[in-house]
Design a protein around this motif. Structure first.
Motif, PDB file in Angstrom:
ATOM      1  N   VAL A  68       1.043  -1.349  -0.057  1.00  0.00           N
ATOM      2  CA  VAL A  68      -0.017   0.130   0.009  1.00  0.00           C
ATOM      3  C   VAL A  68       1.360   1.359   0.213  1.00  0.00           C
ATOM      4  O   VAL A  68       1.278   1.689   0.798  1.00  0.00           O
ATOM      5  N   THR A  69       1.208   1.474  -1.405  1.00  0.00           N
ATOM      6  CA  THR A  69       2.524   2.605  -1.586  1.00  0.00           C
ATOM      7  C   THR A  69       1.929   3.778  -0.917  1.00  0.00           C
ATOM      8  O   THR A  69       0.237   4.079  -1.465  1.00  0.00           O
ATOM      9  N   PRO A  70       1.958   5.246  -1.281  1.00  0.00           N
ATOM     10  CA  PRO A  70       1.837   6.814  -1.154  1.00  0.00           C
ATOM     11  C   PRO A  70       0.595   6.445  -2.577  1.00  0.00           C
ATOM     12  O   PRO A  70      -0.150   6.946  -2.477  1.00  0.00           O
ATOM     13  N   VAL A  71       1.788   6.537  -3.453  1.00  0.00           N
ATOM     14  CA  VAL A  71       0.597   6.559  -4.831  1.00  0.00           C
ATOM     15  C   VAL A  71      -0.550   5.714  -4.473  1.00  0.00           C
ATOM     16  O   VAL A  71      -2.373   6.169  -5.116  1.00  0.00           O
ATOM     17  N   PHE A  72      -0.561   4.426  -4.059  1.00  0.00           N
ATOM     18  CA  PHE A  72      -1.988   3.206  -4.308  1.00  0.00           C
ATOM     19  C   PHE A  72      -2.818   3.978  -2.938  1.00  0.00           C
ATOM     20  O   PHE A  72      -3.881   3.567  -3.238  1.00  0.00           O
ATOM     21  N   HIS A  94       5.675   9.660  -9.864  1.00  0.00           N
ATOM     22  CA  HIS A  94       4.291   8.495  -9.750  1.00  0.00           C
ATOM     23  C   HIS A  94       6.393   8.340  -8.601  1.00  0.00           C
ATOM     24  O   HIS A  94       5.361   8.439  -7.353  1.00  0.00           O
ATOM     25  N   TYR A  95       7.274   8.104  -8.979  1.00  0.00           N
ATOM     26  CA  TYR A  95       8.213   7.731  -7.935  1.00  0.00           C
ATOM     27  C   TYR A  95       8.732   8.982  -6.856  1.00  0.00           C
ATOM     28  O   TYR A  95       8.619   8.222  -5.925  1.00  0.00           O
ATOM     29  N   LEU A  96       8.599   9.895  -6.953  1.00  0.00           N
ATOM     30  CA  LEU A  96       8.687  10.823  -5.986  1.00  0.00           C
ATOM     31  C   LEU A  96       7.586  10.837  -5.448  1.00  0.00           C
ATOM     32  O   LEU A  96       7.974  11.012  -3.778  1.00  0.00           O
ATOM     33  N   TYR A  97       6.399  10.858  -5.857  1.00  0.00           N
ATOM     34  CA  TYR A  97       5.006  10.986  -4.828  1.00  0.00           C
ATOM     35  C   TYR A  97       5.190   9.336  -3.645  1.00  0.00           C
ATOM     36  O   TYR A  97       4.714  10.092  -2.741  1.00  0.00           O
ATOM     37  N   ASP A  98       5.866   8.588  -4.079  1.00  0.00           N
ATOM     38  CA  ASP A  98       6.107   7.494  -3.352  1.00  0.00           C
ATOM     39  C   ASP A  98       7.007   7.494  -2.707  1.00  0.00           C
ATOM     40  O   ASP A  98       7.614   7.484  -0.875  1.00  0.00           O
ATOM     41  N   LEU A  99       7.748   8.198  -2.916  1.00  0.00           N
ATOM     42  CA  LEU A  99       8.898   8.384  -1.937  1.00  0.00           C
ATOM     43  C   LEU A  99       9.131   9.674  -0.736  1.00  0.00           C
ATOM     44  O   LEU A  99       9.369   9.787  -0.636  1.00  0.00           O
ATOM     45  N   LEU A 100       9.048  11.224  -1.107  1.00  0.00           N
ATOM     46  CA  LEU A 100       8.047  11.986  -0.975  1.00  0.00           C
ATOM     47  C   LEU A 100       6.589  13.112  -0.178  1.00  0.00           C
ATOM     48  O   LEU A 100       6.081  14.008  -1.221  1.00  0.00           O
ATOM     49  N   PRO A 101       5.626  11.749  -0.244  1.00  0.00           N
ATOM     50  CA  PRO A 101       4.546  11.976  -0.181  1.00  0.00           C
ATOM     51  C   PRO A 101       4.096  13.148   0.865  1.00  0.00           C
ATOM     52  O   PRO A 101       2.995  13.962  -0.092  1.00  0.00           O
TER      53      PRO A 101
END
Length: 458
Positions: A68-72, A182-189
């Motif tokens: 359950v990543t920040p994007v998901f 997408h990956y920046l959001y998961d790393l730094l939501p």
């Protein structure tokens, strides 16, 4: 299990998504099951058909989770089918499979509806009278209307502006998938939530789709289901009533909305993108197109619609469709899996909560499984006698407990849309086209660059 450390999380994950060949190069050094470290986070990579198969099917129930990543979480909040995990996912998937079957999945009733959409699609191509056209939108409309028939009980007109907006919103969501943002959001939501950009547009598109679905649900709630009006929403509303008195019911409106969202997300973009590639290949390989048409002319009379049962007498056509799906490889890296408990893949122990990335591309291009993996070759799906067969390494729908639940629907759509178009038209590249870019456009799916073709009535 060998490991390698990746220092820059967002840059490297994006690069791996865009260039799955990198994984194959790493696998030559570290083996076909290896660990990449994204900062402090270990991720298991499965590379090559044997590794993907062993990883996803040896103990499938052990790796059926989703991180359950920040994007998901922002997109689905652990609701629905595609991005959910645990108890929620199990209930939604089981119910959706059961309901799709009751609505005709795999039976003649739904096939007839798909044939109707194929007829509309053929008429749209015919109305162009051989003028240059980009087939992408019309293919998306046809595929999406099949999902609409199943979920909402009705199709939409090509002139419906709200439906156009729905398809545009879906396109926006898919373009965001696999992007750097997408990956920046998961790393730094916490930071991304305070900044403008593509992620805000994607989340706004998700909300638009949710609102679209809510309006359809409200319309259904205002009317009772009749004998000739049976769809996914009516079945789900009945399921909510059935379990409403339980302390923590597994079926509620949020799960219904997200499950419908997932059916659209998983069922529209993937099939339409594959068909877009398939038509492009026919333009690029006119000898293969001519061979498909010669086979169909010998089996199906001119002017007659092709049905799904005809595929048994059209082995070469069926092989071409499967090869288009293999060669286009629209989902290079599968959606990540999560170990829900300690488990083993081959001799390697994996701890609970370990994330696994299956490289679908490495299976579809595995030189140990395919004679000419980097060439468009329909013979990959034909035996020495010219009969169709499907190799075990053909896994575009993934494998294990998370295998695409719409696989049968997608196969029926692709066969009927592709074969009926090729039966009615000869496809040519638009006049004046010099170079065709066959490199994919990167996103949630790998799409072809914009192109135009001419469909000439046969």
């Amino acid at each position: 299990m060998r490991t390698t450390r990746v220092a820059s999380f967002s840059h490297k994950v994006t690069r791996l998504h865009k260039e799955p060949n990198i994984l194959t190069l790493v696998a030559k050094v570290h083996g076909d099951i290896f660990t990449l470290w994204f900062g402090p986070n270990p991720v298991i990579i499965l590379n090559g058909f044997k590794a993907v198969k062993d990883g996803l099917t040896t103990h499938p129930e052990d790796i059926a989770g989703r991180p359950v990543t920040p994007v998901f979480k922002a997109m689905a909040n652990n609701k629905g089918i595609l991005l959910a995990t645990g108890r929620t996912w199990k209930h939604q998937r089981r119910f959706s499979l059961m309901t799709l079957k009751s609505l005709g999945l795999g039976r003649r009733t739904l096939e007839h509806q798909i044939q109707e959409e194929a007829h509309y699609l053929v008429e749209i191509f015919r109305d162009m009278k051989g003028k240059p056209m980009n087939p992408s939108y019309h293919l998306t409309l046809a595929v999406s209307n099949v999902i609409c028939l199943v979920v909402f009980g009705h199709r939409f007109s090509t002139d419906d502006e709200t439906f156009h907006e729905l398809l545009e919103a879906m396109e926006c969501i898919f373009k965001f998938g696999g992007s750097l943002r997408h990956y920046l959001y998961d790393l730094l939501p916490w930071l991304m939530n305070r900044l403008p950009g593509e992620h805000k547009k994607m989340l706004s598109s998700c909300e638009f789709v949710h609102q679209f679905i809510r309006k359809e649900i409200s319309s259904h709630q205002a009317t009772k289901m009749s004998d000739d009006q049976d769809d996914f929403i009516y079945h789900y509303l009945a399921q909510i009533q059935k379990f409403k008195n339980q302390p923590k019911p597994a079926y509620d409106e949020q799960n219904m909305i997200q499950s419908i969202f997932d059916l659209f997300l998983g069922g529209t973009e993937t099939s339409s993108t594959t068909l877009c590639w398939a038509l492009l290949y026919m333009v690029l390989y006119p000898d293969i197109q001519a061979k498909v048409q010669k086979e169909m002319d010998a089996v199906v009379a001119s002017g007659q619609m092709i049905c799904y049962e005809d595929r048994k007498n059209l082995p070469y056509t069926n092989a071409v469709i499967h090869e288009a799906q293999r060669f286009s490889n629209i989902i290079a890296i599968g959606i990540p899996r999560l170990c829900v408990k300690d488990t083993m893949i081959r001799q390697f122990p994996l701890k609970k909560d370990t994330i696994i990335f299956p490289s679908i591309a490495s299976a579809l291009y595995d030189p140990n499984e395919w004679e000419t993996p980097r060439q468009f070759n329909p013979s990959h799906f034909l035996d020495k006698d010219g009969n169709f067969f499907c190799p075990e390494a053909f896994i575009p729908f993934s494998a294990g407990q998370r295998i695409c639940l719409g696989e049968r629907l997608a196969k029926t759509e692709m066969f009927l849309f592709f074969s009926n178009l090729l039966h009615e038209f000869t496809l040519h590249m638009a006049e004046g086209t010099k170079d065709v870019n066959t490199e994919p456009v990167w996103g949630g799916t790998l799409q072809p660059h914009y192109y135009e073709l001419c469909a000439i009535s046969r």
